[in-house]
Design a protein around this motif. Structure first.
Motif, PDB file in Angstrom:
ATOM      1  N   TRP A   1       1.591  -4.997   2.666  1.00 31.32           N
ATOM      2  CA  TRP A   1       0.666  -4.950   1.531  1.00 31.32           C
ATOM      3  C   TRP A   1       1.186  -5.664   0.307  1.00 31.32           C
ATOM      4  CZ3 TRP A   1       3.109  -1.362  -1.712  1.00 31.32           C
ATOM      5  CH2 TRP A   1       3.732  -0.263  -1.119  1.00 31.32           C
ATOM      6  N   ALA A   2       2.512  -5.935   0.267  1.00 29.22           N
ATOM      7  CA  ALA A   2       3.014  -6.778  -0.818  1.00 29.22           C
ATOM      8  C   ALA A   2       2.531  -8.214  -0.668  1.00 29.22           C
ATOM      9  CB  ALA A   2       4.536  -6.750  -0.845  1.00 29.22           C
ATOM     10  N   THR A   3       2.222  -8.601   0.565  1.00 26.04           N
ATOM     11  CA  THR A   3       1.758  -9.967   0.840  1.00 26.04           C
ATOM     12  C   THR A   3       0.242 -10.056   0.910  1.00 26.04           C
ATOM     13  OG1 THR A   3       3.791 -10.407   2.099  1.00 26.04           O
ATOM     14  CG2 THR A   3       1.910 -11.902   2.443  1.00 26.04           C
ATOM     15  N   TRP A   4      -0.361  -9.311   1.830  1.00 24.37           N
ATOM     16  CA  TRP A   4      -1.780  -9.505   2.116  1.00 24.37           C
ATOM     17  C   TRP A   4      -2.679  -8.808   1.101  1.00 24.37           C
ATOM     18  CZ3 TRP A   4      -1.894 -13.442   5.027  1.00 24.37           C
ATOM     19  CH2 TRP A   4      -0.844 -13.674   5.927  1.00 24.37           C
ATOM     20  N   TYR A   5      -2.228  -7.703   0.548  1.00 22.07           N
ATOM     21  CA  TYR A   5      -2.991  -7.099  -0.549  1.00 22.07           C
ATOM     22  C   TYR A   5      -2.976  -8.014  -1.766  1.00 22.07           C
ATOM     23  CZ  TYR A   5      -3.934  -2.436   1.372  1.00 22.07           C
ATOM     24  OH  TYR A   5      -4.427  -1.391   2.104  1.00 22.07           O
ATOM     25  N   LEU A   6      -1.817  -8.603  -2.028  1.00 23.41           N
ATOM     26  CA  LEU A   6      -1.719  -9.506  -3.179  1.00 23.41           C
ATOM     27  C   LEU A   6      -2.619 -10.726  -3.001  1.00 23.41           C
ATOM     28  CD1 LEU A   6      -0.451 -10.183  -5.879  1.00 23.41           C
ATOM     29  CD2 LEU A   6       1.473 -11.224  -4.660  1.00 23.41           C
TER      30      LEU A   6
ATOM     31  N   ALA B   1       9.824  -5.276  -0.841  1.00 22.25           N
ATOM     32  CA  ALA B   1       9.452  -5.906   0.425  1.00 22.25           C
ATOM     33  C   ALA B   1      10.570  -6.793   0.952  1.00 22.25           C
ATOM     34  CB  ALA B   1       8.175  -6.720   0.231  1.00 22.25           C
ATOM     35  N   LEU B   2      11.161  -7.592   0.079  1.00 22.87           N
ATOM     36  CA  LEU B   2      12.258  -8.476   0.505  1.00 22.87           C
ATOM     37  C   LEU B   2      13.472  -7.677   0.963  1.00 22.87           C
ATOM     38  CD1 LEU B   2      12.001 -11.230  -2.263  1.00 22.87           C
ATOM     39  CD2 LEU B   2      11.391 -11.453   0.155  1.00 22.87           C
TER      40      LEU B   2
ATOM     41  N   LEU C   1       8.297  -5.597  -8.673  1.00 25.14           N
ATOM     42  CA  LEU C   1       8.960  -4.478  -8.012  1.00 25.14           C
ATOM     43  C   LEU C   1       8.565  -4.375  -6.542  1.00 25.14           C
ATOM     44  CD1 LEU C   1       8.793  -1.689 -10.756  1.00 25.14           C
ATOM     45  CD2 LEU C   1      10.809  -2.968  -9.993  1.00 25.14           C
ATOM     46  N   VAL C   2       7.281  -4.555  -6.251  1.00 31.92           N
ATOM     47  CA  VAL C   2       6.849  -4.428  -4.857  1.00 31.92           C
ATOM     48  C   VAL C   2       7.382  -5.589  -4.026  1.00 31.92           C
ATOM     49  CG1 VAL C   2       4.632  -5.672  -4.972  1.00 31.92           C
ATOM     50  CG2 VAL C   2       4.896  -3.725  -3.432  1.00 31.92           C
TER      51      VAL C   2
END
Length: 213
Positions: free
Chosen positions: A188-193, A106-107, A101-102
């Motif tokens: 945060w969808a990228t770097w948190y992941l 993001a996309l 979902l996140v």
């Protein structure tokens, strides 16, 4: 040695198994891991000065909610992996759903944003340090999670270690929200992941060594 003698020897001194031992161990692990992560954030990084204002911002709670949802699913999954023959079942879907979902959100935001804004939405100001910070903050939680599982009876050691690491990574991400200045979903969808993936990989590497019984 006869079979009856062997059984008698093994049964000598056997005591009843403590009830709810898994819940107690994971309760301690969550408490100690969260306190350790908070200590790292507060003493090593500091809390955002506008954190009180952020508590009234819905996007901040969305930022907190998605690692929290992953944390709940990871906790349930690793608790089952700590018991031989216990299937993880639908909790795999619980892990995948918030991540999917996140990323969809993001996309969509990147697609709708003006081309000149996309790089900033994705990289923000702290992309170089964000993932490392989350991984560092999650170390106390990783140690606590592995300790909790070690007291059970996991059989899939690498997988169990990985999910324990993911649980630790979510705790690191949650506590880092108190410091992180970024509010972009693609960020945060990228770097948190990525930050949560580092303790996940560490748990997978440590699992066969640390969780062996």
């Amino acid at each position: 040695m006869k079979t009856d003698d062997l059984v008698s020897m093994l049964a000598t001194g056997a005591a009843p198994v403590e009830r709810h031992v898994a819940a107690k161990r994971f309760g301690w692990a969550l408490a100690l891991g969260t306190l350790g992560a908070l200590a790292v954030v507060v003493t090593g990084y500091g809390v955002r000065s506008d954190i009180a204002m952020l508590l009234h911002v819905p996007l901040f709670w969305a930022k907190v909610a998605w690692p929290a949802c992953v944390a709940i699913a990871a906790l349930a999954a690793v608790a089952r992996l700590g018991r031989p023959g216990k299937p993880v079942g639908g909790w795999w879907l619980g892990l995948a759903t918030p991540l999917a979902l996140v990323w969809l959100a993001a996309l969509l935001l990147l697609w709708l944003a003006p081309p000149g804004m996309r790089e900033h939405l994705l990289l923000g100001r702290t992309w170089r340090s964000c993932s490392f910070n989350i991984a560092l903050i999650s170390l106390p939680a990783l140690a606590a999670a592995l300790w909790a599982v070690r007291g059970l009876a996991p059989t899939r050691l690498r997988l169990t270690g990985a999910i324990a690491g993911l649980m630790a990574g979510t705790i690191g991400a949650l506590t880092y929200c108190l410091r992180c200045p970024e509010m972009s979903v693609p960020f945060w969808a990228t770097w948190y992941l990525i930050g949560m993936s580092i303790p996940t990989a560490a748990g997978a590497l440590l699992g066969p060594r640390v969780l062996r019984w």
